[in-house]
Design a protein around this motif. Structure first.
Motif, PDB file in Angstrom:
ATOM      1  N   GLN A  17      55.923 -27.731  69.610  1.00 23.88           N
ATOM      2  CA  GLN A  17      54.692 -28.425  69.938  1.00 23.88           C
ATOM      3  C   GLN A  17      54.987 -29.885  70.194  1.00 23.88           C
ATOM      4  O   GLN A  17      56.022 -30.414  69.783  1.00 23.88           O
ATOM      5  CB  GLN A  17      53.639 -28.269  68.850  1.00 23.88           C
ATOM      6  N   ASP A  26      51.230 -37.754  65.503  1.00 27.85           N
ATOM      7  CA  ASP A  26      49.818 -37.861  65.831  1.00 27.85           C
ATOM      8  C   ASP A  26      49.415 -39.333  65.869  1.00 27.85           C
ATOM      9  O   ASP A  26      50.183 -40.235  65.505  1.00 27.85           O
ATOM     10  CB  ASP A  26      48.966 -37.109  64.801  1.00 27.85           C
ATOM     11  N   ASP A  55      56.702 -35.419  68.394  1.00 26.74           N
ATOM     12  CA  ASP A  55      55.630 -34.660  67.759  1.00 26.74           C
ATOM     13  C   ASP A  55      55.047 -35.481  66.617  1.00 26.74           C
ATOM     14  O   ASP A  55      55.367 -35.306  65.455  1.00 26.74           O
ATOM     15  CB  ASP A  55      56.163 -33.328  67.241  1.00 26.74           C
ATOM     16  N   LYS A  63      40.067 -34.640  69.880  1.00 25.69           N
ATOM     17  CA  LYS A  63      41.398 -34.099  69.583  1.00 25.69           C
ATOM     18  C   LYS A  63      41.430 -32.674  70.118  1.00 25.69           C
ATOM     19  O   LYS A  63      40.752 -31.785  69.603  1.00 25.69           O
ATOM     20  CB  LYS A  63      41.667 -34.123  68.082  1.00 25.69           C
ATOM     21  N   ILE A  73      44.468 -34.620  60.968  1.00 29.73           N
ATOM     22  CA  ILE A  73      45.596 -34.692  61.892  1.00 29.73           C
ATOM     23  C   ILE A  73      45.645 -33.431  62.756  1.00 29.73           C
ATOM     24  O   ILE A  73      45.855 -32.318  62.256  1.00 29.73           O
ATOM     25  CB  ILE A  73      46.919 -34.851  61.121  1.00 29.73           C
ATOM     26  N   ALA A  86      50.147 -26.849  63.940  1.00 31.83           N
ATOM     27  CA  ALA A  86      51.254 -26.227  63.209  1.00 31.83           C
ATOM     28  C   ALA A  86      50.756 -25.079  62.333  1.00 31.83           C
ATOM     29  O   ALA A  86      51.404 -24.026  62.239  1.00 31.83           O
ATOM     30  CB  ALA A  86      51.967 -27.277  62.361  1.00 31.83           C
ATOM     31  N   LEU A  87      49.598 -25.269  61.694  1.00 29.01           N
ATOM     32  CA  LEU A  87      49.028 -24.207  60.865  1.00 29.01           C
ATOM     33  C   LEU A  87      48.673 -22.980  61.708  1.00 29.01           C
ATOM     34  O   LEU A  87      48.918 -21.842  61.304  1.00 29.01           O
ATOM     35  CB  LEU A  87      47.782 -24.722  60.151  1.00 29.01           C
ATOM     36  N   HIS A  93      39.485 -22.276  62.417  1.00 25.68           N
ATOM     37  CA  HIS A  93      39.527 -23.743  62.427  1.00 25.68           C
ATOM     38  C   HIS A  93      38.393 -24.374  63.228  1.00 25.68           C
ATOM     39  O   HIS A  93      37.938 -25.474  62.891  1.00 25.68           O
ATOM     40  CB  HIS A  93      40.866 -24.217  62.994  1.00 25.68           C
ATOM     41  N   ILE A 122      40.497 -31.259  58.517  1.00 29.86           N
ATOM     42  CA  ILE A 122      41.865 -31.768  58.624  1.00 29.86           C
ATOM     43  C   ILE A 122      41.871 -32.890  59.659  1.00 29.86           C
ATOM     44  O   ILE A 122      41.459 -32.695  60.803  1.00 29.86           O
ATOM     45  CB  ILE A 122      42.842 -30.654  59.028  1.00 29.86           C
ATOM     46  N   THR A 150      47.862 -32.425  64.946  1.00 25.66           N
ATOM     47  CA  THR A 150      49.153 -31.736  64.988  1.00 25.66           C
ATOM     48  C   THR A 150      49.350 -30.844  63.759  1.00 25.66           C
ATOM     49  O   THR A 150      50.034 -29.829  63.831  1.00 25.66           O
ATOM     50  CB  THR A 150      50.322 -32.734  65.082  1.00 25.66           C
ATOM     51  N   GLU A 151      48.738 -31.226  62.643  1.00 26.83           N
ATOM     52  CA  GLU A 151      48.808 -30.379  61.453  1.00 26.83           C
ATOM     53  C   GLU A 151      48.061 -29.071  61.686  1.00 26.83           C
ATOM     54  O   GLU A 151      48.528 -27.989  61.306  1.00 26.83           O
ATOM     55  CB  GLU A 151      48.220 -31.126  60.254  1.00 26.83           C
ATOM     56  N   ILE A 152      46.907 -29.161  62.336  1.00 28.23           N
ATOM     57  CA  ILE A 152      46.140 -27.952  62.657  1.00 28.23           C
ATOM     58  C   ILE A 152      46.942 -27.063  63.601  1.00 28.23           C
ATOM     59  O   ILE A 152      47.015 -25.841  63.416  1.00 28.23           O
ATOM     60  CB  ILE A 152      44.788 -28.325  63.289  1.00 28.23           C
TER      61      ILE A 152
END
Length: 375
Positions: free
Chosen positions: A182, A6, A4, A25, A139, A145-146, A114, A137, A141-143
């Motif tokens: 994820q 990016d 996991d 993305k 990244i 996770a959020l 988002h 944002i 993967t950050e989105i």
């Protein structure tokens, strides 16, 4: 399993290994055992127990299964009798689609925080294009996770996510760390991931196509990649070009927020087989009501009415009729379904399921339907 992480790119759009970075993305969000999880959330007595939504101990099919039930080999589309045999302690729960739709709307509102590029696939999954997003944002993967954390906070439910540069790989990635996880498949890893994947696990390759590929000696993505485009087109028609591209981890399909719905349908499995016309006819009325209520709520109608019949031996037949103008009322929908049913009688065997589907959909404002019907 893919880590996991990016893609880290430099100012020239290349990752640390010098591979050209993908522009897009894409996130695929998939709720974990959605229907069953909603039932366990709302009924504490079901938590930690094997639950099947839909069907019954004697009839029907499973619409969804909790992870506790999946451990016994229970899954969606499995005959209820088989499910009960595999898991004697299985608890059957009637579906509550009004509740599932309401929760789905909550989830889609979170997506919309988002990005507006949201393509729902069903009540419990969707693609999101976050290349450009509302919170800037960088990244993906950050989105993801959020979003998953926010879904848990708002609904109490778990979601899994896949992140990649295309829809196909994002979909495949969302299954890698289920449940409640994820994964990401980067441009560097994409081709090798596809080559190692069994074709029967490709999203969009059903059992019949997988069996045909196996007969042709195509077992993995690597085998598929070795096939020429003419060979794939000869054996798989229009889908051949798609298989040729996806074997090379190429998928340029955009996330389509306004993806048109193709059909609206409802079906029901009976407690006992129906053999006479009048009882079968009576079963069509509530199905027509369900379909038409959905159409009215969304200003839809359609030109093609399809009747689905599943017999006691599980053989399925369909009968369709296409009109010049869209269906104007629930009564007309029911009348067409009944006429299709009449053409199948006398029935050679008992009927265990009936379904009505309206397709060739068009936008048909309710007032226009009423005026046309009145004239």
């Amino acid at each position: 399993m893919v880590d996991d992480v990016d893609v880290l790119t430099d100012e020239n759009g290349r990752d640390k290994q010098g591979v050209e970075a993908a522009v897009r993305k894409i996130i695929h969000i998939d709720m974990d055992a959605f229907y069953a999880s909603v039932e366990q959330r709302d009924n504490p007595e079901l938590r930690g127990k094997p639950v099947a939504v839909g069907g019954s101990a004697a009839r029907g099919v499973v619409a969804a299964a909790s992870y506790e039930a999946r451990a016994f080999g229970v899954h969606s589309a499995l005959a209820s009798v088989t499910a009960k045999r595999r898991c004697p302690d299985l608890i059957f729960v009637k579906p509550r689609f009004d509740v599932y739709r309401a929760v789905s709307q909550q989830i889609r509102s979170i997506f919309a925080e988002h990005t507006d590029l949201i393509e729902p696939l069903s009540l419990d999954e969707a693609y999101l294009d976050v290349t450009t997003n509302k919170h800037n944002i960088a990244i993906a993967t950050e989105i993801a996770a959020l979003i998953r954390a926010r879904i848990k906070e708002v609904t109490g439910l778990n979601a899994s996510a896949g992140v990649s540069y295309c829809k196909f790989l994002a979909k495949m990635a969302s299954d890698l760390n289920k449940p409640n996880g994820q994964a990401v498949i980067t441009p560097k890893h994409g081709p090798a991931f596809v080559e190692a994947l069994a074709v029967k696990k490709f999203h969009g390759v059903g059992p019949a196509t997988a069996a045909k590929m196996e007969r042709l000696g195509i077992l993995t993505g690597s085998d598929l990649k070795a096939c020429s485009l003419p060979f794939l087109q000869e054996n798989f028609g229009k889908a051949g070009a798609w298989y040729h591209r996806i074997a090379r981890a190429i998928d340029d399909r955009p996330v389509q927020p306004d993806r048109p719905r193709k059909s609206i349908g409802a079906e029901d499995t009976f407690d006992t087989d129906v053999v006479e016309f009048e009882p079968a006819k009576a079963e069509l009325s509530p199905l027509a009501t369900k379909v038409w209520q959905y159409c009215e709520a969304r200003d839809f109608s359609g030109k093609t009415v399809t009747l689905k019949i599943k017999y006691a031996d599980f053989k399925i037949i369909t009968r369709s009729r296409t009109l010049v103008a869209p269906v104007r009322s629930e009564g007309q929908l029911l009348e067409l379904a009944v006429s299709l049913l009449a053409g199948t009688f006398p029935t050679p065997k008992g009927i265990r399921l009936l379904g009505i589907t309206l397709s060739s959909l068009v936008t048909e404002p309710n007032q226009q339907r009423q005026l046309s019907f009145g004239l």
